[in-house]
Design a protein around this motif. Structure first.
Motif, PDB file in Angstrom:
ATOM      1  N   GLN A  47      37.396 -40.182 -22.881  1.00 53.53           N
ATOM      2  CA  GLN A  47      37.168 -39.213 -24.167  1.00 53.53           C
ATOM      3  C   GLN A  47      36.341 -40.009 -25.230  1.00 53.53           C
ATOM      4  OE1 GLN A  47      41.097 -38.095 -26.024  1.00 53.53           O
ATOM      5  NE2 GLN A  47      39.755 -36.732 -27.658  1.00 53.53           N
ATOM      6  N   VAL A  48      36.690 -41.242 -25.234  1.00 50.83           N
ATOM      7  CA  VAL A  48      36.115 -42.258 -26.154  1.00 50.83           C
ATOM      8  C   VAL A  48      35.406 -43.316 -25.549  1.00 50.83           C
ATOM      9  CG1 VAL A  48      36.323 -43.482 -28.471  1.00 50.83           C
ATOM     10  CG2 VAL A  48      37.194 -41.401 -28.140  1.00 50.83           C
ATOM     11  N   THR A  49      34.289 -43.560 -25.914  1.00 50.29           N
ATOM     12  CA  THR A  49      33.694 -45.009 -25.180  1.00 50.29           C
ATOM     13  C   THR A  49      33.144 -45.763 -26.450  1.00 50.29           C
ATOM     14  OG1 THR A  49      33.034 -43.801 -23.157  1.00 50.29           O
ATOM     15  CG2 THR A  49      31.715 -45.927 -23.661  1.00 50.29           C
ATOM     16  N   VAL A  50      33.588 -46.938 -26.153  1.00 52.73           N
ATOM     17  CA  VAL A  50      33.228 -48.149 -27.235  1.00 52.73           C
ATOM     18  C   VAL A  50      32.520 -49.373 -26.511  1.00 52.73           C
ATOM     19  CG1 VAL A  50      33.906 -49.817 -28.992  1.00 52.73           C
ATOM     20  CG2 VAL A  50      35.158 -47.676 -28.528  1.00 52.73           C
ATOM     21  N   VAL A  51      30.997 -49.375 -26.985  1.00 59.89           N
ATOM     22  CA  VAL A  51      30.352 -50.515 -26.632  1.00 59.89           C
ATOM     23  C   VAL A  51      30.701 -51.620 -27.792  1.00 59.89           C
ATOM     24  CG1 VAL A  51      27.938 -51.464 -26.234  1.00 59.89           C
ATOM     25  CG2 VAL A  51      28.377 -49.199 -25.888  1.00 59.89           C
ATOM     26  N   ALA A  52      31.085 -52.816 -27.022  1.00 60.37           N
ATOM     27  CA  ALA A  52      31.737 -53.977 -27.863  1.00 60.37           C
ATOM     28  C   ALA A  52      31.004 -55.264 -27.378  1.00 60.37           C
ATOM     29  CB  ALA A  52      32.991 -54.045 -27.882  1.00 60.37           C
ATOM     30  N   THR A  53      29.917 -55.218 -27.022  1.00 59.88           N
ATOM     31  CA  THR A  53      28.877 -56.175 -26.447  1.00 59.88           C
ATOM     32  C   THR A  53      27.383 -55.919 -26.875  1.00 59.88           C
ATOM     33  OG1 THR A  53      28.376 -57.610 -24.594  1.00 59.88           O
ATOM     34  CG2 THR A  53      28.444 -55.201 -24.044  1.00 59.88           C
ATOM     35  N   PRO A  54      26.666 -56.893 -27.117  1.00 58.49           N
ATOM     36  CA  PRO A  54      25.302 -56.686 -27.702  1.00 58.49           C
ATOM     37  C   PRO A  54      24.788 -55.957 -26.504  1.00 58.49           C
ATOM     38  CG  PRO A  54      25.907 -58.861 -28.273  1.00 58.49           C
ATOM     39  CD  PRO A  54      26.842 -58.381 -27.451  1.00 58.49           C
ATOM     40  N   LEU A  55      23.811 -54.829 -26.685  1.00 61.00           N
ATOM     41  CA  LEU A  55      23.148 -54.132 -25.963  1.00 61.00           C
ATOM     42  C   LEU A  55      21.790 -54.778 -25.612  1.00 61.00           C
ATOM     43  CD1 LEU A  55      23.891 -50.378 -26.904  1.00 61.00           C
ATOM     44  CD2 LEU A  55      24.713 -51.442 -24.718  1.00 61.00           C
ATOM     45  N   ASP A  56      21.159 -55.835 -26.411  1.00 58.34           N
ATOM     46  CA  ASP A  56      19.946 -56.316 -26.323  1.00 58.34           C
ATOM     47  C   ASP A  56      19.576 -56.851 -25.081  1.00 58.34           C
ATOM     48  OD1 ASP A  56      19.554 -56.228 -29.764  1.00 58.34           O
ATOM     49  OD2 ASP A  56      21.954 -56.940 -29.196  1.00 58.34           O
ATOM     50  N   GLU A  57      20.157 -57.332 -24.485  1.00 56.52           N
ATOM     51  CA  GLU A  57      20.035 -57.863 -23.028  1.00 56.52           C
ATOM     52  C   GLU A  57      20.637 -57.187 -21.823  1.00 56.52           C
ATOM     53  OE1 GLU A  57      19.952 -62.124 -23.163  1.00 56.52           O
ATOM     54  OE2 GLU A  57      18.678 -62.315 -24.823  1.00 56.52           O
ATOM     55  N   LEU A  58      21.147 -56.077 -21.944  1.00 51.78           N
ATOM     56  CA  LEU A  58      21.968 -55.468 -21.027  1.00 51.78           C
ATOM     57  C   LEU A  58      20.875 -54.226 -20.462  1.00 51.78           C
ATOM     58  CD1 LEU A  58      25.620 -55.171 -22.219  1.00 51.78           C
ATOM     59  CD2 LEU A  58      24.607 -56.963 -20.636  1.00 51.78           C
ATOM     60  N   ASN A  59      21.477 -53.700 -19.314  1.00 50.04           N
ATOM     61  CA  ASN A  59      20.672 -52.710 -18.609  1.00 50.04           C
ATOM     62  C   ASN A  59      21.648 -51.485 -18.409  1.00 50.04           C
ATOM     63  OD1 ASN A  59      18.206 -53.895 -18.508  1.00 50.04           O
ATOM     64  ND2 ASN A  59      18.737 -55.212 -16.875  1.00 50.04           N
ATOM     65  N   ILE A  60      22.479 -51.155 -19.335  1.00 44.31           N
ATOM     66  CA  ILE A  60      23.107 -50.060 -19.110  1.00 44.31           C
ATOM     67  C   ILE A  60      22.177 -48.805 -19.459  1.00 44.31           C
ATOM     68  CG2 ILE A  60      25.194 -48.685 -20.025  1.00 44.31           C
ATOM     69  CD1 ILE A  60      26.239 -51.203 -21.344  1.00 44.31           C
ATOM     70  N   LEU A  61      22.505 -47.784 -18.495  1.00 47.34           N
ATOM     71  CA  LEU A  61      21.561 -46.399 -18.699  1.00 47.34           C
ATOM     72  C   LEU A  61      22.511 -45.372 -19.209  1.00 47.34           C
ATOM     73  CD1 LEU A  61      19.266 -44.883 -17.771  1.00 47.34           C
ATOM     74  CD2 LEU A  61      20.301 -44.251 -15.602  1.00 47.34           C
ATOM     75  N   PHE A  62      22.102 -44.752 -20.228  1.00 47.66           N
ATOM     76  CA  PHE A  62      22.671 -43.825 -21.108  1.00 47.66           C
ATOM     77  C   PHE A  62      22.134 -42.576 -20.999  1.00 47.66           C
ATOM     78  CE2 PHE A  62      25.575 -46.279 -23.608  1.00 47.66           C
ATOM     79  CZ  PHE A  62      25.175 -47.773 -23.770  1.00 47.66           C
ATOM     80  N   SER A  63      23.060 -41.699 -20.784  1.00 44.73           N
ATOM     81  CA  SER A  63      22.504 -40.152 -20.580  1.00 44.73           C
ATOM     82  C   SER A  63      23.294 -39.104 -21.312  1.00 44.73           C
ATOM     83  CB  SER A  63      22.414 -39.786 -19.138  1.00 44.73           C
ATOM     84  OG  SER A  63      22.005 -38.628 -18.969  1.00 44.73           O
ATOM     85  N   PRO A  64      22.809 -38.382 -22.163  1.00 45.37           N
ATOM     86  CA  PRO A  64      21.512 -38.606 -22.682  1.00 45.37           C
ATOM     87  C   PRO A  64      21.027 -40.088 -23.372  1.00 45.37           C
ATOM     88  CG  PRO A  64      22.453 -36.693 -23.684  1.00 45.37           C
ATOM     89  CD  PRO A  64      23.768 -37.456 -23.084  1.00 45.37           C
ATOM     90  N   GLY A  65      19.761 -40.402 -23.546  1.00 43.27           N
ATOM     91  CA  GLY A  65      19.423 -41.766 -23.993  1.00 43.27           C
ATOM     92  C   GLY A  65      19.851 -41.885 -25.397  1.00 43.27           C
ATOM     93  N   ILE A  66      19.842 -43.230 -25.684  1.00 41.76           N
ATOM     94  CA  ILE A  66      20.103 -43.501 -27.170  1.00 41.76           C
ATOM     95  C   ILE A  66      19.097 -44.132 -27.796  1.00 41.76           C
ATOM     96  CG2 ILE A  66      22.850 -43.786 -26.851  1.00 41.76           C
ATOM     97  CD1 ILE A  66      22.385 -46.702 -26.793  1.00 41.76           C
ATOM     98  N   SER A  67      19.068 -44.338 -29.090  1.00 40.96           N
ATOM     99  CA  SER A  67      17.993 -45.070 -29.749  1.00 40.96           C
ATOM    100  C   SER A  67      18.604 -45.974 -30.755  1.00 40.96           C
ATOM    101  CB  SER A  67      17.145 -43.930 -30.590  1.00 40.96           C
ATOM    102  OG  SER A  67      16.145 -44.518 -31.167  1.00 40.96           O
TER     103      SER A  67
END
Length: 495
Positions: A308-328
């Motif tokens: 229901q809720v998703t929390v990203v608690a790691t820097p996204l800068d060097e990860l390749n997580i695919l988000f759909s819809p895309g995030i900016s």
């Protein structure tokens, strides 16, 4: 002789059930957290603490590595364990203080006392500043040496400039303490900018530290030498970092610093252990897709999870997580810090000295192309040799290490994507990545990156999640939250 990199925080008491279900099954969770560092662990902790029993059915944490702690980790060299990542805590890091008490952890003071630590500032060819030392361990003698060094520092950098630097740090810390105020006076924030403006800290992120220190009246030599040494040690960067990150860096050079006995990673492990979560080790999230009512997380193990809720608690800068819809999110470069641990003896000839004992216990450096390292510090002195930690912006080659050291019994090298590369004015990613229930704790790191700032941001995100799930507006209306933890009396520091 070089050894393999060994980062060894073991989950000694982390009795959490790991899931090993069939890949074709989808699992339903209330909250999914990506990352098990202090930010992710704090999110789980505060969600449990601030929500009534049974409000959140399940919390799952996903960690791509085999251990929790993120950028908090330890290294073992010569049979002894030392902090390899985030290593120091300030006496006014109240979340860390509370975590330590709550989890029954033991505080560890520095091996070398603040007032007896010898310092040298190296410019690549000579020590431009070097404190006095004395072989006598008598307290009265050490006290006299400390007084003499205070006088030397005042003569070089100016009493007024040193006082202004201390006042600048004190004012900034006092503003940061607003984040520990009670819910009645502290809103929930939907943006980093709003969070910083409320505490009166936002303007510090629009100018460089160097510019701010000139404005408050510090002497050029103090900025070029002592302040630069501190920012290079704590953030691997010059005084061109933003003012708030610089102030946090200066605060981290003061007295009363401490760490957790056995490793700071235990704070994350303990919070996860007590928060009734499902921990997925060695499971990296590859994609996050919003399905209209839940987020579907797909992992490298072929598993699918509905949250229901998703929390990203790691820097996204060097990860390749695919988000759909895309995030900016704004582009951000991480500053890599190379930590090299050596059990051996420094070569005094490299520094133009005759004896190893003449080398300061902390060698800081100024901004110069002639300096291949950021700092060298003593972690522990042994009977016949010493354990050192070296920070550098680039990997230390064996050829360079052979010049620096006359003896190298053991060497361990670690490359940390440690913190953002700061610049002013800072631009921030949103706390809410999609306007729904996809949250990003590490957006706050562009203001300052420490264990405590991660915990402060995580607490706000936890409150934000609960306020938005309950339909209350953030920033203006503070939700009627309270602690439902049976240990809540132990968790609140007397500020």
């Amino acid at each position: 002789m070089n050894s393999q990199i060994t980062v060894t925080p073991l989950l000694l008491s982390l009795s959490i059930t790991l899931l090993s279900l069939h890949p074709s099954l989808a699992h339903s969770h209330s909250v999914c957290i990506i990352g098990s560092g202090i930010g992710g662990a704090s999110i789980a902790h505060f969600l449990r603490r601030y929500s009534p029993p049974d409000t959140l059915a399940q919390i799952a944490i996903f960690e791509r590595h085999g251990v929790v702690g993120g950028r908090m980790a330890t290294v073992t060299i010569g049979g002894e364990t030392f902090e390899a990542g985030a290593s120091i805590l300030h006496p006014k890091n109240y979340h860390a203080v509370n975590y330590t008490s709550y989890l029954g952890l033991k505080r560890k003071e520095p091996e070398l006392a603040d007032d007896s630590l010898s310092l040298g500032i190296w410019d690549g060819g000579k020590f431009v500043y070097k404190t006095l030392t004395c072989s006598s361990k008598l307290p009265i003698v050490q006290r006299l040496v400390s007084i003499a060094n205070s006088i030397l520092m005042a003569l070089r950098y100016g009493v007024v400039s040193l006082f202004r630097m201390g006042s600048f740090v004190e004012v900034t810390v006092d503003k940061f303490l607003k984040y520990y105020e009670g819910f009645e006076s502290r809103p929930v924030f939907e943006s980093v900018e709003g969070m910083l403006k409320w505490a009166g800290l936002y303007n510090l992120t629009t100018v460089t530290l160097g510019e701010k220190l000139v404005e408050v009246g510090l002497s050029p030599i103090l900025i070029q030498e002592l302040v630069t040494v501190i920012t290079r040690i704590n953030y691997g960067q010059s005084v061109n970092i933003s003012g708030l990150a610089g102030a946090v860096s200066l605060a981290g050079s003061g007295g009363g610093l401490w760490s957790v006995e056995g490793g700071n990673w235990q704070m994350a492990a303990g919070l996860i252990n007590r928060s009734n979560v499902e921990l997925h080790l060695r499971e990296e999230i590859e994609s996050v897709s919003y399905m209209g009512d839940v987020y579907e997380l797909n992992s490298t193990k072929g598993e699918s999870y509905n949250c229901q809720v998703t929390v990203v608690a790691t820097p996204l800068d060097e990860l390749n997580i695919l988000f759909s819809p895309g995030i900016s999110i704004p582009p951000r470069k991480l500053q890599h810090t190379h930590a090299t641990f050596v059990r051996g003896l420094l070569n005094p000839a490299y520094f133009g000295l005759d004896r190893v004992s003449d080398i300061p216990e902390l060698v800081g450096t100024i901004e110069s192309a002639d300096v291949p390292f950021t700092s060298i510090s003593i972690l522990k002195q042994h009977e016949n040799d010493t354990t050192y930690k070296i920070f550098s912006r680039e990997a230390m080659t064996d050829a360079l290490l052979d010049k620096l050291f006359s003896v190298r019994a053991e060497t361990i090298k670690i490359d940390w994507a440690a913190y953002p590369h700061y610049h002013a004015p800072e631009v921030y990613a949103p706390f809410i990545l999609d306007g729904k229930h996809l949250y990003y704790v590490n957006a706050f790191e562009n203001a300052a990156s420490t264990m405590e700032t991660s915990a402060v941001a995580a607490e706000n995100i936890a409150r934000l999640i609960l306020s938005r799930l309950s339909g209350k507006a953030a920033d203006n209306d503070s939700p009627n939250l309270k602690s439902f933890s049976s240990d809540s009396s132990e968790m609140r520091a007397e500020l």
